[in-house]
Write an enzyme that holds these catalytic residues in place. Structure first.
Site, mmCIF file in Angstrom:
data_model
loop_
_atom_site.group_PDB
_atom_site.id
_atom_site.type_symbol
_atom_site.label_atom_id
_atom_site.label_comp_id
_atom_site.label_asym_id
_atom_site.label_seq_id
_atom_site.Cartn_x
_atom_site.Cartn_y
_atom_site.Cartn_z
ATOM 1 N N CYS A 275 0.805 -1.222 0.000
ATOM 2 C CA CYS A 275 0.000 0.000 0.000
ATOM 3 C C CYS A 275 0.840 1.276 0.000
ATOM 4 O O CYS A 275 0.289 2.385 -0.020
ATOM 5 C CB CYS A 275 -0.959 -0.001 1.190
ATOM 6 S SG CYS A 275 -2.110 -1.385 1.136
ATOM 7 N N HIS B 215 -1.348 8.295 6.726
ATOM 8 C CA HIS B 215 -1.740 7.044 6.064
ATOM 9 C C HIS B 215 -3.136 6.649 6.536
ATOM 10 O O HIS B 215 -3.979 6.271 5.731
ATOM 11 C CB HIS B 215 -0.712 5.957 6.369
ATOM 12 C CG HIS B 215 -0.968 4.658 5.690
ATOM 13 N ND1 HIS B 215 -0.994 4.528 4.330
ATOM 14 C CD2 HIS B 215 -1.229 3.415 6.201
ATOM 15 C CE1 HIS B 215 -1.247 3.263 4.008
ATOM 16 N NE2 HIS B 215 -1.402 2.578 5.125
ATOM 17 N N GLU C 72 1.046 4.739 13.791
ATOM 18 C CA GLU C 72 1.373 5.980 13.080
ATOM 19 C C GLU C 72 1.337 7.168 14.036
ATOM 20 O O GLU C 72 2.234 8.028 14.012
ATOM 21 C CB GLU C 72 0.407 6.209 11.923
ATOM 22 C CG GLU C 72 0.726 7.469 11.119
ATOM 23 C CD GLU C 72 -0.141 7.631 9.880
ATOM 24 O OE1 GLU C 72 0.198 8.488 9.028
ATOM 25 O OE2 GLU C 72 -1.158 6.914 9.752
ATOM 26 N N LYS D 31 -8.413 8.657 3.515
ATOM 27 C CA LYS D 31 -9.068 7.360 3.354
ATOM 28 C C LYS D 31 -10.435 7.329 4.021
ATOM 29 O O LYS D 31 -11.247 6.451 3.725
ATOM 30 C CB LYS D 31 -8.166 6.245 3.887
ATOM 31 C CG LYS D 31 -6.912 6.020 3.057
ATOM 32 C CD LYS D 31 -6.079 4.864 3.595
ATOM 33 C CE LYS D 31 -4.791 4.678 2.791
ATOM 34 N NZ LYS D 31 -3.827 5.781 3.011
ATOM 35 N N HIS E 214 -9.529 2.953 0.729
ATOM 36 C CA HIS E 214 -8.122 2.568 0.597
ATOM 37 C C HIS E 214 -7.888 1.973 -0.790
ATOM 38 O O HIS E 214 -8.308 0.853 -1.081
ATOM 39 C CB HIS E 214 -7.765 1.556 1.676
ATOM 40 C CG HIS E 214 -6.296 1.341 1.862
ATOM 41 N ND1 HIS E 214 -5.351 1.787 0.944
ATOM 42 C CD2 HIS E 214 -5.586 0.728 2.845
ATOM 43 C CE1 HIS E 214 -4.151 1.463 1.365
ATOM 44 N NE2 HIS E 214 -4.264 0.817 2.513
ATOM 45 N N PHE F 131 1.804 -3.606 3.835
ATOM 46 C CA PHE F 131 2.146 -4.926 4.318
ATOM 47 C C PHE F 131 3.620 -5.209 4.083
ATOM 48 O O PHE F 131 4.225 -4.735 3.117
ATOM 49 C CB PHE F 131 1.322 -5.987 3.590
ATOM 50 C CG PHE F 131 -0.089 -6.137 4.104
ATOM 51 C CD1 PHE F 131 -0.553 -5.402 5.173
ATOM 52 C CD2 PHE F 131 -0.955 -7.037 3.502
ATOM 53 C CE1 PHE F 131 -1.845 -5.550 5.644
ATOM 54 C CE2 PHE F 131 -2.255 -7.195 3.956
ATOM 55 C CZ PHE F 131 -2.711 -6.455 5.028
#
Length: 407
Positions: free
Chosen positions: A161, A301, A312, A331, A336, A395
């Site tokens: 991502c 993010h 985060e 998002k 996403h 990931f």
């Protein structure tokens, strides 16, 4: 001396709009694009952020559109927009000095889903000869190069991502090193296939709020329960500043710092303390020649997962202290878009800086006390700042941080 790449053009296609302008307006409006998705009917999670009214036949011609998978159709449309926005003429540019670097999180399961069905019916002769070239990840960059006659470096970046943001970092290095004059960089993905949705659901990564889709994506909220899959594409034109100046191009911003790090911790879970994120933030700031206090905005993010948002937030708190700069999490509105998300959010960060207006985060009803950040909500917030950061993680512990400054 900082190595900078000028951002001279942006092209975007998202669930919020088919152009950069319409996406920006919708994001500033702060309303989620999550809806029930008829293509996902019968699955435990049947919501997504999908792009409506995208006519690939009209944009690309029926013959070309048929050759392309959806993620490549989106990438090509965004690239055409970006080139027009930059006022570039592909018939006149120095083609061997034009690079294309696009991020894609995975190969497309849209094409494979149908072709596997045909194969499983015992009809291999009916499997399309386009099945492989339509779906391999590098085809987005390849088709953009073919369409626009870009004959410089051409490749695809896959960092889950973070792919779209990583592609911009790689392209910036190509530009600033002198390997090319122009780079078309960004990401494209369509993650709405039934297999993709099922896979993420089995991992307990998706929001279960199918009864209230517009409230499903809620980064940093105490009741968040996962992300919502989306699709989209964004392409930014990066140029050597001298090249842009020589041709009289307007510059939206400068990409003046970036960093890519790895958590080296777990295949899908972030490091709980955000150690890799912190390293990326500090390294990107150092590369840009900036201090934490120089940053006036952070595009988070912010996926709306219980562990990711806290990791985060902790990294941001350590780097920026008890009062981090204003944060937004797109998002919550766009969902996403996986490999495209970092490029879409980088484009939004540039627009935020240009307009000096921070879009709101949707659905933040009760902020998680473990995420002590100044998160913009309800309405856009006017702000005066000269530098901003866009975060993207994926990931495998992939972390990419981009630093943008005004021209």
């Amino acid at each position: 001396m900082r190595c900078e790449a000028a951002v001279t053009g942006i092209g975007m296609i998202t669930p919020a709009g088919l152009t950069t302008e319409s996406t920006w307006a919708a994001v500033c409006g702060g309303r989620s694009t999550v809806r029930t998705d008829p293509d996902l009917a019968g699955l435990p999670v049947d919501i997504s952020c999908r792009i409506d009214h995208f006519d690939a036949d009209a944009l690309h011609g029926r013959r070309l559109a048929r050759r392309l998978d959806r993620f490549t159709q989106l990438a090509l449309a965004a690239a055409h927009q970006a080139v027009r926005d930059a006022k570039l003429d592909p018939s006149a540019w120095n083609a061997p000095r034009v690079a294309v670097v696009l991020g894609v999180g995975s190969n497309s399961l849209h094409s494979y889903f149908h072709e596997f069905d045909v194969l499983n019916q015992g009809r291999p002769e009916l499997v399309s000869p386009l099945a492989l070239p339509r779906s391999v990840p590098n085809m987005a960059a390849a088709e953009v190069a073919i369409a626009l006659d870009a004959r410089g470096p051409n490749f695809t970046v896959a960092s889950a991502c973070a792919s779209g943001a990583t592609a911009l970092a790689v392209a910036a290095d190509l530009v600033t090193s002198g390997a090319c004059d122009i780079a078309l960089a960004g990401g494209a993905e369509s993650g709405r296939s039934r297999m993709t949705v099922t896979g993420f659901h089995q991992m307990h990564a998706l929001s279960q709020r199918t009864d209230a889709p517009h409230l499903a994506s809620r980064p940093f909220d105490v009741d968040r329960d996962g992300f919502v899959l989306s699709e989209g594409a964004a392409v930014l034109v990066l140029e050597r500043p001298q090249h842009a100046l020589r041709r009289g191009a307007g510059q939206r911003a400068r990409l003046c710092g970036h960093a890519c790090t790895s958590d080296a911790y777990h295949p899908v879970a972030p490091h709980p303390e955000g150690i890799g994120v912190e390293h990326a933030l500090r390294t990107a700031l150092e590369g840009a020649g900036l201090a934490p206090g120089d940053i006036g905005h952070i595009n988070a993010h912010g996926t709306s997962t219980p562990t990711g948002d806290v990791a985060e937030a902790r990294a941001l708190q350590r780097v920026f202290g008890p009062e981090p700069p204003p944060v937004t999490a797109p998002k919550s509105i766009l969902g996403h878009a996986l490999g495209a998300a970092g490029a879409i959010e980088a484009a939004l960060t540039v627009l935020t800086q240009q307009h000096q207006l921070i879009p709101p985060t949707a659905n933040l009803l009760r902020q998680d006390p473990d995420c002590e950040l100044d998160i913009v909500t309800q309405a856009p917030r006017a702000a005066a700042f000269g530098a901003a950061i866009s975060n993207s993680f994926g990931f495998g512990g992939q972390n990419t941080v981009l630093v943008f400054t005004a021209e």
